[in-house]
Design an enzyme around this catalytic site. Sequence first.
Site, PDB file in Angstrom:
ATOM      1  N   ASP A  46      34.003  21.906 -11.365  1.00  0.00           N
ATOM      2  CA  ASP A  46      32.671  22.415 -11.657  1.00  0.00           C
ATOM      3  C   ASP A  46      32.706  23.932 -11.466  1.00  0.00           C
ATOM      4  OD1 ASP A  46      29.778  22.337 -11.965  1.00  0.00           O
ATOM      5  OD2 ASP A  46      29.942  20.263 -11.282  1.00  0.00           O
TER       6      ASP A  46
ATOM      7  N   GLU B 133      27.155  22.571 -19.296  1.00  0.00           N
ATOM      8  CA  GLU B 133      25.906  21.856 -19.056  1.00  0.00           C
ATOM      9  C   GLU B 133      24.793  22.685 -19.683  1.00  0.00           C
ATOM     10  OE1 GLU B 133      22.952  20.275 -15.512  1.00  0.00           O
ATOM     11  OE2 GLU B 133      23.884  22.235 -15.430  1.00  0.00           O
TER      12      GLU B 133
ATOM     13  N   HIS C 104      24.956  13.151 -11.045  1.00  0.00           N
ATOM     14  CA  HIS C 104      24.389  13.389  -9.713  1.00  0.00           C
ATOM     15  C   HIS C 104      22.965  13.951  -9.749  1.00  0.00           C
ATOM     16  CE1 HIS C 104      25.759  17.134 -11.286  1.00  0.00           C
ATOM     17  NE2 HIS C 104      25.108  17.781 -10.351  1.00  0.00           N
ATOM     18  N   ASP C 105      22.446  14.234 -10.944  1.00  0.00           N
ATOM     19  CA  ASP C 105      21.115  14.835 -11.064  1.00  0.00           C
ATOM     20  C   ASP C 105      20.041  13.858 -11.510  1.00  0.00           C
ATOM     21  OD1 ASP C 105      21.882  17.387 -10.326  1.00  0.00           O
ATOM     22  OD2 ASP C 105      22.382  17.970 -12.382  1.00  0.00           O
TER      23      ASP C 105
HETATM   24  C1  GLC Z   1      22.970  21.839 -12.413  1.00  0.00           C
HETATM   25  C2  GLC Z   1      23.571  20.867 -11.437  1.00  0.00           C
HETATM   26  C3  GLC Z   1      22.559  20.560 -10.378  1.00  0.00           C
HETATM   27  C4  GLC Z   1      22.207  21.836  -9.668  1.00  0.00           C
HETATM   28  C5  GLC Z   1      21.746  22.913 -10.647  1.00  0.00           C
HETATM   29  C6  GLC Z   1      21.765  24.251 -10.002  1.00  0.00           C
HETATM   30  O1  GLC Z   1      21.913  21.301 -13.112  1.00  0.00           O
HETATM   31  O2  GLC Z   1      24.031  19.733 -12.100  1.00  0.00           O
HETATM   32  O3  GLC Z   1      23.025  19.603  -9.464  1.00  0.00           O
HETATM   33  O4  GLC Z   1      21.193  21.581  -8.743  1.00  0.00           O
HETATM   34  O5  GLC Z   1      22.599  23.003 -11.757  1.00  0.00           O
HETATM   35  O6  GLC Z   1      23.090  24.622  -9.739  1.00  0.00           O
END
Ligand code: GLC
Length: 551
Positions: A99, A249, A321-322
């Site tokens: 990540d 993402e 995880h979100d």
């Molecule tokens: C992304 C991650 C999430 C995080 C956010 C801020 O959406 O997947 O878990 O809280 O970014 O980094």
Amino acid sequence: MDDREWYKPMSFYQIWVRSFADGNGDGIGDLYGVYDKLPYVKSLGVDGIWFSPIYPSPNADYGYDISDYKNIHPDFGDLEQFKKVLTRAHEMGLKVIMDLVVNHTSDEHPWFVESCKGKDNPYSDYYIWRDKPNNWDSLFEGEAWEYVPSRGQYYLHIFAKKQPDLNMDNPKVREEVKSIMRFWLDMGVDGFREDVINFISKREGLPNGLPFLPAAKGMSHYKDGPHIHEYMAEFRKVCEDYDCFQLGEGPMTTVKSAMKYLTGPTKSLDMMFSFDHMMADCMYTEYLHRPFSLVKLKKAFTKWQYALAGKGWNALYIENHDHPRIISRYGSEFFWRESGTMLAASYIFQQGTPFIYQGQEIGMTNIKLMSIDQYVDVSSITNYHTYHLKEDPERRLHRIHLSSRDSARTPMQWDTSENAGFSKVKPWFYVNPNYNKVNVAKEEEDKESILWFYRNCLALRKGSETLIYGDYTEYFPKDKNIFMYERSLGKESYLIICSFSRLPVRAHKPEKFKGHKGELVLCNYEGESKLLHKKGLLRPFETRVYRYNLE
Ligand code: GLC
Ligand code: CA
């Protein structure tokens, strides 16, 4: 090979290490546990692992607030242990992607600590400082600005207060990003999942914003911002020196803007995680919760499939995880096995690289804690205290049960021993009390389990050029109960039929297949229910995959 890059036939398993497996007995998942479980990961039939952040972090956002990009969180092990995992994974034929979280750092990162000290040190322009805040909202904790007395200025944080946004307009910051990338690529990792990467370039002058969502004023000024493609091109260049791939993402991204990252002269990513299909019941459930709509889900799936066909490549997922657990959202905890298996078939056979989130493959479901004080996710806590304040506390807690990211972060359920086999001691977070029913050991023994269904899906996909590369066509998009899609290559076609209904529903054969007899290659019910099928009826949450030869 050009349009058949190595990542296309692959599938990935996402590991959120803190809750995966505790190897050293302190109640926290770690890289020792991961090492021991690599054979399990491999046994699923996946080809790679994506690690959510495993770097040192004060855990304001559980790893997404990084205080050292070139190290491993002591809770998880150290660089030596990571290298052991990486080497072993590679020996087993598993790729490893990391990540990359560079929209923001932790406020405890030395760069930020320095930056706070004043306006004329080497790090003073690493972050976004202003004398006066604008009207932007943060996505996690109220206003997007926080005052720092030592500097006499406010810093921008699009996420939590402890996640100050980096100033990507500063070339030195971009060099830091590249150096982080090289550090991990030189160690041998195979690519990156790039966190909220479409947010890294902010509009000059940081003008006030209109509400984007009920609570995201300013988003239109940093989503796909003015210099995004220049910066992305710089990062792409780093990757060109390695045999790796990049997955971005893209929260709130549209197909149209995604195409710029995925195709043509500005191509900077190989795949993108889009969010449209994760909003078929809500838009961040806490404040806009609506009943699940299958038509909406299908529309989102199909929009991306058609738009990228022959041009780009999808990253397929229904959990990470979100998000709360998918069975509890789009399926049914009552029809747990049926809906858990059907949901697998609903996305794995689409065109793209499938991602499976830890626990998804055994059908883990949402946890329902008794009090908001038991939740640890910053966004759940803020949401509880911000939205729907007029409702009674029970109703508000119910919303958290439906929506909290913590449901995805409960310890992995390995077996029926204490703490679900996750740890020998009390785990850092609550184990879902359903672990006696939902666990790896039990499902290993049962060939009809959700676990084995995932394995069967992945094996079927891997063995079929049609399921990997074939064209996607959707049928009956308006049907409120059934999702039906085809993958076709030459004369071969697969027809994937998924019922999202708790009641028996009628399925029709598309015109194209009339007069052809399909071979049933996958089904989530044992045995034929003659009566039902004569009438063309599907059982609750039934999924059926047929293969046709249309010679
Ligand atoms: C992304 C991650 C999430 C995080 C956010 C801020 O959406 O997947 O878990 O809280 O970014 O980094
Ligand atoms: Ca541990």
